[in-house]
Design an enzyme around this catalytic site. Structure first.
Site, mmCIF file in Angstrom:
data_model
loop_
_atom_site.group_PDB
_atom_site.id
_atom_site.type_symbol
_atom_site.label_atom_id
_atom_site.label_comp_id
_atom_site.label_asym_id
_atom_site.label_seq_id
_atom_site.Cartn_x
_atom_site.Cartn_y
_atom_site.Cartn_z
ATOM 1 N N ASP A 125 0.865 -1.177 0.000
ATOM 2 C CA ASP A 125 0.000 0.000 0.000
ATOM 3 C C ASP A 125 0.898 1.222 0.000
ATOM 4 O O ASP A 125 1.985 1.209 0.580
ATOM 5 C CB ASP A 125 -0.902 0.006 1.234
ATOM 6 C CG ASP A 125 -2.011 -1.032 1.159
ATOM 7 O OD1 ASP A 125 -2.471 -1.340 0.049
ATOM 8 O OD2 ASP A 125 -2.430 -1.525 2.222
ATOM 9 N N ASP A 139 -6.984 -1.037 -4.919
ATOM 10 C CA ASP A 139 -8.121 -0.729 -4.053
ATOM 11 C C ASP A 139 -9.018 0.334 -4.685
ATOM 12 O O ASP A 139 -10.244 0.284 -4.572
ATOM 13 C CB ASP A 139 -7.635 -0.251 -2.681
ATOM 14 C CG ASP A 139 -6.799 -1.301 -1.952
ATOM 15 O OD1 ASP A 139 -6.994 -2.501 -2.206
ATOM 16 O OD2 ASP A 139 -5.949 -0.895 -1.137
#
Length: 164
Positions: A125, A139
């Protein structure tokens, strides 16, 4: 009446779903690789509302299942990804294009995160807001794709009852 135009549309739609999902997933994986290379050692890049900051997630969305063995998370997300792929494949026969675009984005995000997780059980991330959990491009694809699917379904005319 020939079934040829319907088969051609289905083939075109399936090819578009696959090509879009592969291209978006590849873009996601490339961004993750760059983030992992450039944001090491706690380095952060401030971009206004968004910061680039490296993080790793062993769970699914919002770190759900982070305490589970990685093979469980991979298996569950793999099954969900396969389900989305099968649904998109079948929907290609007559679904409207906005629905197929949304499904392509969801599939791309799911594949991007699954491929990333397959190596070491972690997803990279790098997008950080300060008020929301750190996330990645996959995402974003999943979220925007799901919203597109929902809007396409809400905007579609109700199914006709072929009734008995």
């Amino acid at each position: 009446m020939s079934d040829r135009p319907r088969r051609s549309r289905t083939r075109t739609a399936r090819l578009a779903i696959a090509a879009t999902a592969v291209a978006l997933a590849a873009g996601d994986l490339a961004c993750k690789a760059v983030a992992e290379q450039k944001l090491t050692g706690g380095r952060s890049v401030h971009l206004g509302l968004l910061d680039l900051r490296l993080g790793y997630n062993s769970g699914a969305a919002f770190s759900l299942g982070a305490g589970l063995p990685s093979w469980v998370v991979i298996a569950v997300t793999g099954l969900i990804t396969a389900g989305v792929a099968v649904f998109a494949w079948r929907a290609a026969t007559d679904a409207p294009w906005p629905l197929l675009v949304g499904l392509s984005a969801v599939l791309a995000g799911a594949v991007g995160n699954l491929v990333d997780r397959a190596g070491d059980g972690l997803v990279i991330d790098y997008l950080h807001t300060g008020w929301w959990p750190t996330f990645n491009l996959a995402d974003v694809f999943i979220t925007l794709g799901a919203a597109t699917v929902a809007l396409a379904v809400l905007r579609s005319p109700p199914a006709r009852d072929s009734g008995a």
